[in-house]
Design a protein around this motif. Structure first.
Motif, PDB file in Angstrom:
ATOM      1  N   GLY A   1       0.785  -1.230   0.000  1.00 16.85           N
ATOM      2  CA  GLY A   1       0.000   0.000   0.000  1.00 16.85           C
ATOM      3  C   GLY A   1       0.817   1.279   0.000  1.00 16.85           C
TER       4      GLY A   1
ATOM      5  N   SER B   1      -4.558  -3.756   0.859  1.00 17.49           N
ATOM      6  CA  SER B   1      -4.244  -2.499   1.530  1.00 17.49           C
ATOM      7  C   SER B   1      -3.369  -2.801   2.749  1.00 17.49           C
ATOM      8  CB  SER B   1      -5.533  -1.791   1.964  1.00 17.49           C
ATOM      9  OG  SER B   1      -6.205  -2.541   2.970  1.00 17.49           O
TER      10      SER B   1
ATOM     11  N   SER C   1       1.987   7.419   0.464  1.00 27.08           N
ATOM     12  CA  SER C   1       1.115   6.539  -0.308  1.00 27.08           C
ATOM     13  C   SER C   1       0.477   7.333  -1.435  1.00 27.08           C
ATOM     14  CB  SER C   1       0.027   5.934   0.587  1.00 27.08           C
ATOM     15  OG  SER C   1      -0.835   5.095  -0.148  1.00 27.08           O
TER      16      SER C   1
ATOM     17  N   GLU D   1      -4.981   3.386   7.164  1.00 25.89           N
ATOM     18  CA  GLU D   1      -5.059   2.350   6.135  1.00 25.89           C
ATOM     19  C   GLU D   1      -4.676   2.967   4.794  1.00 25.89           C
ATOM     20  OE1 GLU D   1      -8.174  -1.068   4.436  1.00 25.89           O
ATOM     21  OE2 GLU D   1      -8.784   0.319   6.034  1.00 25.89           O
TER      22      GLU D   1
ATOM     23  N   ALA E   1      -3.595   2.192   0.516  1.00 24.93           N
ATOM     24  CA  ALA E   1      -3.719   1.255  -0.602  1.00 24.93           C
ATOM     25  C   ALA E   1      -3.068   1.862  -1.834  1.00 24.93           C
ATOM     26  CB  ALA E   1      -5.185   0.933  -0.874  1.00 24.93           C
TER      27      ALA E   1
ATOM     28  N   THR F   1      -4.493   4.807  -4.430  1.00 26.78           N
ATOM     29  CA  THR F   1      -5.644   5.376  -3.734  1.00 26.78           C
ATOM     30  C   THR F   1      -5.165   6.389  -2.713  1.00 26.78           C
ATOM     31  OG1 THR F   1      -6.853   3.283  -3.970  1.00 26.78           O
ATOM     32  CG2 THR F   1      -7.689   4.848  -2.343  1.00 26.78           C
TER      33      THR F   1
END
Length: 332
Positions: free
Chosen positions: A152, A177, A191, A205, A207, A210
Motif C-alpha cells: 500500500g 491495503s 502513499s 489504512e 492502498a 488510492t
C-alpha cells in the motif's frame, strides 16, 4: 502458503541501490558486534538473526528458488525472505535494540540494516508482502528508524522523543491495503504520492493508487474483569468451562481475544474476534495460560490489555463420599 504479490514482481519495483538517505552514512553496511563495527559491504551482507520460531517457518535466500525450514539462531542476509505458515510465528533480531515479531501467514523480505556510530544513526529497511508483524525498538541511539515498504505504500517510523522507545504494528489486509498502527513514536507515511504524519495511538489504512484515508484514533486499552489475575480453576474428568470477561467499550466494532501458553504470546492457542465483551472456552486442560484482549474499530486495533494468568489444575484425588441413612427405631 499465504497469497500475495509475487516476489519477483514486488522486488522488481524496488531500486535496492538507490537510497536518498545514503548521504548520511559511511559507505558500506556496518554490524555492531559489541566491541567494534564490521564493514560488510558485500552483495549479501549479514542483516539479522532468527531468534525464535514457533511451528512452520521457512526462508529463501535472495538468489534461491526453493524455500527451506529455518533454524533458531540462523543468520539472515540482505534480501532473504521469511515466511510463516498457519499458527506459526517468528522473532527476528536486527541487534539487541531492534526486533520484530512476525505473525502467522506472513511474508517479509529483509533489505538492509545500517549503523553509523559517528552520526548516531541506525536504520532497518524491510519489504512486507503479506501478514502482520509487531515491532519494537529501544532508546539506545539518538536517531533510530525503520523504513517499511508494503503493497500500500512506504512508512518511515521513528521516535517522537530521543528518550522514548517506539512500538508499531503493520498489517497487510486481504484486499492488499496496509494498516499501519503506531503505539509509541510516530511515522511518515507515503502513499500514492501523498505524505501523512502518523502520531502515537493512531492508525491509518493505505492502498496502492488510492489517496490515503485520514488517521484514526485507536480504541482505548480494554479493562479485563475476570477471571482475576492468577485465578485457579480445578476440574476432574471434564475440561472446565471458563468465561473471560472485560469491560465493554463504546464505538468499537469488535474485540480481539488471545490466549497463549507463554507470556510473549508466541505460542498462541486461541485467537478470535467477538462482538461481545466476553469469550467462553471449554478446550483447556491442565496448565498455565495467559490471556489478553484488545478493541477494534474496523481495521484499527488498539493496544492489548496487560496479560492475565489463569491456572488450570486437574484434581486426581479421589473424593470421599458420605451417605446419611435415616434412623429407624425397632419396636418388638
Amino acid at each position: 502458503f499465504p497469497q500475495a504479490t509475487s516476489l519477483d514482481q514486488f522486488m522488481s519495483e524496488i531500486d535496492f541501490n538507490s537510497h536518498p538517505e545514503r548521504k548520511n552514512f559511511i559507505p558500506g553496511l556496518f554490524v555492531d558486534t559489541g566491541n567494534k563495527h564490521i564493514n560488510l559491504k558485500t552483495p549479501n551482507s549479514l542483516v539479522a538473526v532468527l531468534a525464535d520460531k514457533v511451528n512452520r517457518v521457512k526462508y529463501k535466500q535472495a538468489n534461491a528458488i526453493a524455500w527451506e525450514p529455518v533454524k533458531i539462531s540462523m543468520s539472515l542476509y540482505d534480501r532473504d525472505a521469511i515466511q510463516t505458515l498457519d499458527q506459526s510465528s517468528a522473532v527476528i533480531n536486527f541487534d539487541n535494540d531492534n526486533k520484530i515479531n512476525l505473525g502467522e501467514n506472513s511474508l517479509i523480505i529483509i533489505t538492509e540494516f545500517a549503523i553509523d556510530r559517528m552520526m548516531q544513526i541506525k536504520r532497518t529497511s524491510l519489504l512486507m508482502m503479506s501478514g502482520e508483524f509487531h515491532g519494537t525498538l529501544d532508546k539506545s541511539m539518538q536517531n533510530l528508524y525503520v523504513k517499511l515498504t508494503t503493497p500500500g505504500g512506504i512508512a518511515k517510523i521513528y521516535r517522537t522523543n530521543n528518550n522514548d522507545e517506539f512500538e508499531y504494528k503493520i498489517t497487510v489486509n486481504s484486499n492488499k491495503s496496509s494498516t499501519i498502527t503506531m503505539y509509541k513514536g510516530k511515522a511518515d507515511i507515503i502513499s500514492s504520492g501523498e505524505k501523512i504524519t502518523l502520531l502515537p495511538n493512531y492508525s491509518i489504512e493505505i492502498a496502492k493508487n488510492t489517496s490515503p484515508q485520514e488517521p484514526v484514533r485507536l480504541p482505548d486499552p480494554v479493562t479485563p474483569i475476570g477471571p482475576v489475575y492468577n485465578n485457579i480453576a480445578y476440574y476432574s474428568n471434564k475440561k472446565p468451562k471458563i468465561t473471560f470477561l472485560w469491560k465493554p467499550q463504546l464505538d468499537v466494532t469488535e474485540y480481539h481475544f488471545e490466549l497463549a501458553n507463554d507470556e510473549e504470546f508466541r505460542r498462541v492457542l486461541i485467537s478470535t474476534y467477538t462482538n461481545e465483551a466476553n469469550y467462553t472456552s471449554n478446550i483447556l486442560s491442565s496448565g498455565r495460560f495467559y490471556w489478553k484482549v484488545s478493541a477494534r474499530n474496523n481495521a484499527h486495533e488498539g493496544k492489548s490489555s496487560k496479560p492475565r494468568i489463569i491456572r488450570i489444575i486437574r484434581d486426581t484425588k479421589p473424593r470421599e463420599i458420605f451417605v446419611n441413612f435415616p434412623c429407624y427405631r425397632i419396636i418388638s
